[in-house]
Structure formats: structure tokens, C-alpha cells
Scaffold this active site. Sequence first.
Site, PDB file in Angstrom:
ATOM      1  N   ASP A  52      -7.407  -1.871  -0.369  1.00 53.51           N
ATOM      2  CA  ASP A  52      -6.474  -2.862   0.159  1.00 53.51           C
ATOM      3  C   ASP A  52      -7.252  -4.155   0.351  1.00 53.51           C
ATOM      4  OD1 ASP A  52      -4.852  -4.439   1.888  1.00 53.51           O
ATOM      5  OD2 ASP A  52      -3.872  -2.643   2.672  1.00 53.51           O
ATOM      6  N   ASP A  92     -10.025  -0.387   3.696  1.00 52.04           N
ATOM      7  CA  ASP A  92      -8.838  -0.969   4.317  1.00 52.04           C
ATOM      8  C   ASP A  92      -9.133  -1.352   5.771  1.00 52.04           C
ATOM      9  OD1 ASP A  92      -6.182  -1.555   5.112  1.00 52.04           O
ATOM     10  OD2 ASP A  92      -5.365   0.118   3.969  1.00 52.04           O
ATOM     11  N   HIS A 102       4.303   1.092   4.208  1.00 49.54           N
ATOM     12  CA  HIS A 102       2.942   0.779   3.748  1.00 49.54           C
ATOM     13  C   HIS A 102       1.891   1.131   4.805  1.00 49.54           C
ATOM     14  CE1 HIS A 102       2.177  -3.616   5.341  1.00 49.54           C
ATOM     15  NE2 HIS A 102       2.748  -2.880   6.264  1.00 49.54           N
ATOM     16  N   ASP A 151      -3.491   3.447   7.883  1.00 53.03           N
ATOM     17  CA  ASP A 151      -2.295   3.857   7.136  1.00 53.03           C
ATOM     18  C   ASP A 151      -1.983   5.326   7.365  1.00 53.03           C
ATOM     19  OD1 ASP A 151      -2.115   1.278   6.265  1.00 53.03           O
ATOM     20  OD2 ASP A 151      -2.929   1.661   4.281  1.00 53.03           O
ATOM     21  N   HIS A 160      -6.835  -1.067   7.887  1.00 53.46           N
ATOM     22  CA  HIS A 160      -5.927  -0.166   8.605  1.00 53.46           C
ATOM     23  C   HIS A 160      -6.134   1.276   8.162  1.00 53.46           C
ATOM     24  CE1 HIS A 160      -4.075  -4.198   8.107  1.00 53.46           C
ATOM     25  NE2 HIS A 160      -3.787  -4.050   9.394  1.00 53.46           N
ATOM     26  N   HIS A 173       0.796  -1.227   0.000  1.00 51.35           N
ATOM     27  CA  HIS A 173       0.000   0.000   0.000  1.00 51.35           C
ATOM     28  C   HIS A 173       0.825   1.271   0.000  1.00 51.35           C
ATOM     29  CE1 HIS A 173      -4.448   1.134   1.026  1.00 51.35           C
ATOM     30  NE2 HIS A 173      -3.991   1.770  -0.027  1.00 51.35           N
ATOM     31  N   GLU A 233      -1.894  -4.934  -2.120  1.00 46.86           N
ATOM     32  CA  GLU A 233      -1.576  -5.938  -1.094  1.00 46.86           C
ATOM     33  C   GLU A 233      -1.987  -7.351  -1.473  1.00 46.86           C
ATOM     34  OE1 GLU A 233       0.345  -5.492   1.426  1.00 46.86           O
ATOM     35  OE2 GLU A 233       0.356  -3.324   1.834  1.00 46.86           O
ATOM     36  N   ASP A 251      -6.802  -6.458   2.254  1.00 46.66           N
ATOM     37  CA  ASP A 251      -6.999  -6.861   3.647  1.00 46.66           C
ATOM     38  C   ASP A 251      -8.198  -6.166   4.283  1.00 46.66           C
ATOM     39  OD1 ASP A 251      -6.240  -4.383   4.851  1.00 46.66           O
ATOM     40  OD2 ASP A 251      -4.164  -5.003   5.060  1.00 46.66           O
TER      41      ASP A 251
END
Length: 300
Positions: free
Chosen positions: A227, A122, A139, A126, A124, A99, A272, A229
Amino acid sequence: MKKDISIIGVPMDLGQTRRGVDMGPSAIRYAGVVERLENLTQTIEDLGDIEIGSRERTTTGESNLKNLKAVAEASENLASKVDEVLSNGRFPLVFGGDHSIAIGTIAGLAKHYSNMGVIWYDAHGDLNTGETSPSGNIHGMPLAVSLGIGDSTLTKIGGDHAKIRPENIVIIGARSLDEGEKVLIKEKGIKVFTMHEIDRMGMAAVMEEAIAYLRERDTDGVHLSLDLDGLDPHDAPGVGTPVLGGISYRESHLAMEMLEEANILTSAEFVEVNPILDERNKTATVAVALMGSLFGEKLL
């Protein structure tokens, strides 16, 4: 409305430490992305991959950021390529890679939009910096960098200024936020739909609110940074930082379908995908299926 799409691959694995994510663009292509999208677009072209430098043995200078120089150089190259695609009136579709590539993508987009919106799909935030990151992995920093927060080597890519405004960001699917990220989210007033909101409101209501929120801000372009994830590991196992309790496969399709119906996106990236950690290229196949929905594929 059909778009002219240009694919840019970014085989970046320098923004984190788990190897294999550099093969993400190849895995997505192998999963049949061009064939899936060619009937949904005006034209589609694959511009190949951005060149990525070598992994660095040590951190640079006083910074604890891993592979800082190589990530910065790749981000500059990606920003130039995205700028070129937009200058040709085409839709940039970027494949990662980790990412950290969003630093370059958003820097290139910012040359064309003065009030750009960003949907950050996402697990997360980030939003880390060198001071708040527990790992030094870049990332986990691209959204902060795009806000002009962090190491100047990264924030000055594409011009020494913030590329996006905090009030123009919508994070969807967050369920793993570091303490420093939580502080920044509250300080900047960033709109976040955690998994709590998705569970409680439902994905349809979340996307309706997210789309309305960005429209209210008169954004002149909207970028989707997805992303894999963000999805639950059951549906997308081939990611470097999986977090249980994520967005489902079907909820993600609904989100993409609603974005297509709203017709607000001007660029997108899918990141990712790590085939080394995957099961029979399942995650890349999921990414391609979501792109199908994003560009107008219908169940009936």
C-alpha cells in the site's frame, strides 16, 4: 532471476469513500511501468483491467459493509484472473485501486499455494471486520478476510476457507491500528514491524528478520501487498488515508532490493494510488520506481 510478468489492473474505488483511486492502474501505466520493467523481465504482458461494478447507494441486508456485493463480484473476477496467470506459469503483478482488491488477489493465489506467506507493507493492519470497523469500508478488512475472519460473502471467495495462516503474515510499517485490530494481532500472534521497530532497528535489519521469518515457516510462495500509504506522505502524497511518520522513499527501495536479492516473491500488488490527491503523478512514479528495484534494477 528474471520472471515472466502479467499485469492485472483493478480500478476499484468501492472499498472506501474517497473517489479517484479507480484511476490508480492508469496512473501507474502512465508513469511508464511497462517500459521500466521490460528490460528486467523475461517477458511482460498487460492483461488490461478487471471490470468493476457500480457504487451501491445503501448497505446490504444486515451488514454495515459498503458496496459489499460489488466488491465481492470484482474480487471473484480478480481471483479467477490471478489463478489463470499462475496456471500459465507467470508472475501476477496487480495494480490498484484500493486495498480491498487484496481479497481477490490472495483468493486466487491460494489456489496454488498451501502455505503462502504474505508481506503486508502498509501504515494500516487492514484487519477490521464489520464489528470492529469504524467506517464499514472494506479496504480496511482484506487481511482479516484472507484469514477467514469477517463477512461470509467475502471470506468464501475462492473457497469457503482461510486463504492464509496468521503465522505466515508479516506487517511492515504499521503506525495506525484500530483497537479491534490490535486485539486480533495479539490473539493470532501476527508478526508486526511498526514504525517503532523500523526506527529502532533500521530497515535492513527489519527486512532480514522478515525474510528469515517467512523462510523458517517453509512457505511455498510469498505475496507482497504494498500500500503506497506505507510510505511517508511526503514521498507518496496521492493516497486516500495518509499517515505521517512513514517509511521513507530510500528505505522502501532498500526493502524492495532485499526482497529481490532473497528471490522469495511469487506475486505482488501495488495499491491505493489516487492521482486526484497526488502531485503531478508523483505517487504512481514512486510505485513504478519501487517495482524497478523489486525486479532487479540496480543503482550501479
